[in-house]
Design a protein around this motif. Structure first.
Motif, PDB file in Angstrom:
ATOM      1  N   GLU A  23     -20.638 -23.215 138.555  1.00 58.30           N
ATOM      2  CA  GLU A  23     -20.740 -24.089 137.390  1.00 58.30           C
ATOM      3  C   GLU A  23     -21.268 -23.662 136.086  1.00 58.30           C
ATOM      4  O   GLU A  23     -22.234 -23.198 136.311  1.00 58.30           O
ATOM      5  CB  GLU A  23     -20.952 -25.386 137.841  1.00 58.30           C
ATOM      6  CG  GLU A  23     -20.349 -26.035 138.890  1.00 58.30           C
ATOM      7  CD  GLU A  23     -21.071 -27.650 139.152  1.00 58.30           C
ATOM      8  OE1 GLU A  23     -21.484 -28.443 138.210  1.00 58.30           O
ATOM      9  OE2 GLU A  23     -20.731 -28.120 140.369  1.00 58.30           O
ATOM     10  N   VAL A  24     -20.879 -23.871 135.002  1.00 57.59           N
ATOM     11  CA  VAL A  24     -21.335 -23.375 133.667  1.00 57.59           C
ATOM     12  C   VAL A  24     -22.830 -24.254 133.824  1.00 57.59           C
ATOM     13  O   VAL A  24     -22.939 -25.489 134.134  1.00 57.59           O
ATOM     14  CB  VAL A  24     -20.654 -23.882 132.636  1.00 57.59           C
ATOM     15  CG1 VAL A  24     -21.527 -23.898 131.269  1.00 57.59           C
ATOM     16  CG2 VAL A  24     -19.709 -23.210 132.319  1.00 57.59           C
ATOM     17  N   GLY A  25     -23.825 -23.382 133.534  1.00 56.44           N
ATOM     18  CA  GLY A  25     -25.392 -24.093 133.530  1.00 56.44           C
ATOM     19  C   GLY A  25     -26.078 -23.669 134.905  1.00 56.44           C
ATOM     20  O   GLY A  25     -27.080 -23.746 134.880  1.00 56.44           O
ATOM     21  N   ASP A  26     -25.330 -22.946 135.706  1.00 58.90           N
ATOM     22  CA  ASP A  26     -26.154 -22.593 137.165  1.00 58.90           C
ATOM     23  C   ASP A  26     -27.056 -21.461 136.795  1.00 58.90           C
ATOM     24  O   ASP A  26     -26.649 -20.505 135.901  1.00 58.90           O
ATOM     25  CB  ASP A  26     -24.863 -22.095 138.049  1.00 58.90           C
ATOM     26  CG  ASP A  26     -24.332 -23.328 138.854  1.00 58.90           C
ATOM     27  OD1 ASP A  26     -24.733 -24.486 138.624  1.00 58.90           O
ATOM     28  OD2 ASP A  26     -23.251 -22.999 139.721  1.00 58.90           O
ATOM     29  N   ILE A  27     -28.061 -21.560 137.425  1.00 59.14           N
ATOM     30  CA  ILE A  27     -28.954 -20.441 137.377  1.00 59.14           C
ATOM     31  C   ILE A  27     -28.961 -19.778 138.940  1.00 59.14           C
ATOM     32  O   ILE A  27     -29.129 -20.626 139.819  1.00 59.14           O
ATOM     33  CB  ILE A  27     -30.416 -20.996 137.225  1.00 59.14           C
ATOM     34  CG1 ILE A  27     -30.566 -21.539 135.898  1.00 59.14           C
ATOM     35  CG2 ILE A  27     -31.458 -19.788 137.310  1.00 59.14           C
ATOM     36  CD1 ILE A  27     -31.802 -22.393 135.450  1.00 59.14           C
ATOM     37  N   ALA A  28     -28.679 -18.605 139.072  1.00 57.00           N
ATOM     38  CA  ALA A  28     -28.356 -18.023 140.133  1.00 57.00           C
ATOM     39  C   ALA A  28     -29.176 -16.561 140.212  1.00 57.00           C
ATOM     40  O   ALA A  28     -29.476 -15.882 139.360  1.00 57.00           O
ATOM     41  CB  ALA A  28     -26.867 -17.802 140.448  1.00 57.00           C
TER      42      ALA A  28
END
Length: 89
Positions: free
Chosen positions: A36-41
Motif C-alpha cells: 500500500e502507498v505509505g508502507d515502510i518496508a
C-alpha cells in the motif's frame, strides 16, 4: 533509536530507499503480496529500507515495518533527501 535521520534515494518513481547491504538488518517474517502507498518496508536481498510513496502494482518479498497514514506524495517532487523517522504519540 528514534528519532533517526537517514539519507535516502528517490528510486523508480515509487520509493525512497536507504540501502544498508544484504544481511544488515534482521529479515524476520517476509511477505510477497501487494503493498500500500505509505508502507515502510525492509527488502532483504539488498538490505534496503523503503518508504513506498506510489503504486505500480508490483509484488515483492519484504518485511513490513510500518505505515505512514498521509503526506507521502510529497516524495514525488523530491530527489535524494534526508528523511527523519519519529514515533508519533
Amino acid at each position: 533509536m528514534l528519532p533517526l535521520t537517514l539519507p535516502m534515494e528517490n528510486l523508480y518513481g515509487r520509493e525512497m530507499c536507504r540501502r544498508f547491504g544484504a544481511g544488515a538488518l534482521p529479515d524476520g517474517e517476509t511477505r510477497s503480496d501487494g503493498y500500500e502507498v505509505g508502507d515502510i518496508a525492509y527488502w532483504p536481498p539488498r538490505g534496503s529500507l523503503v518508504i513506498l510513496y506510489a503504486q505500480n502494482g508490483e509484488r515483492f518479498e519484504r518485511v513490513h515495518l510500518g505505515h505512514i497514514d498521509g503526506g507521502v506524495k510529497i516524495f514525488r517532487s523530491m530527489g535524494d533527501v534526508d528523511v527523519t523517522f519519529e514515533l508519533l504519540r
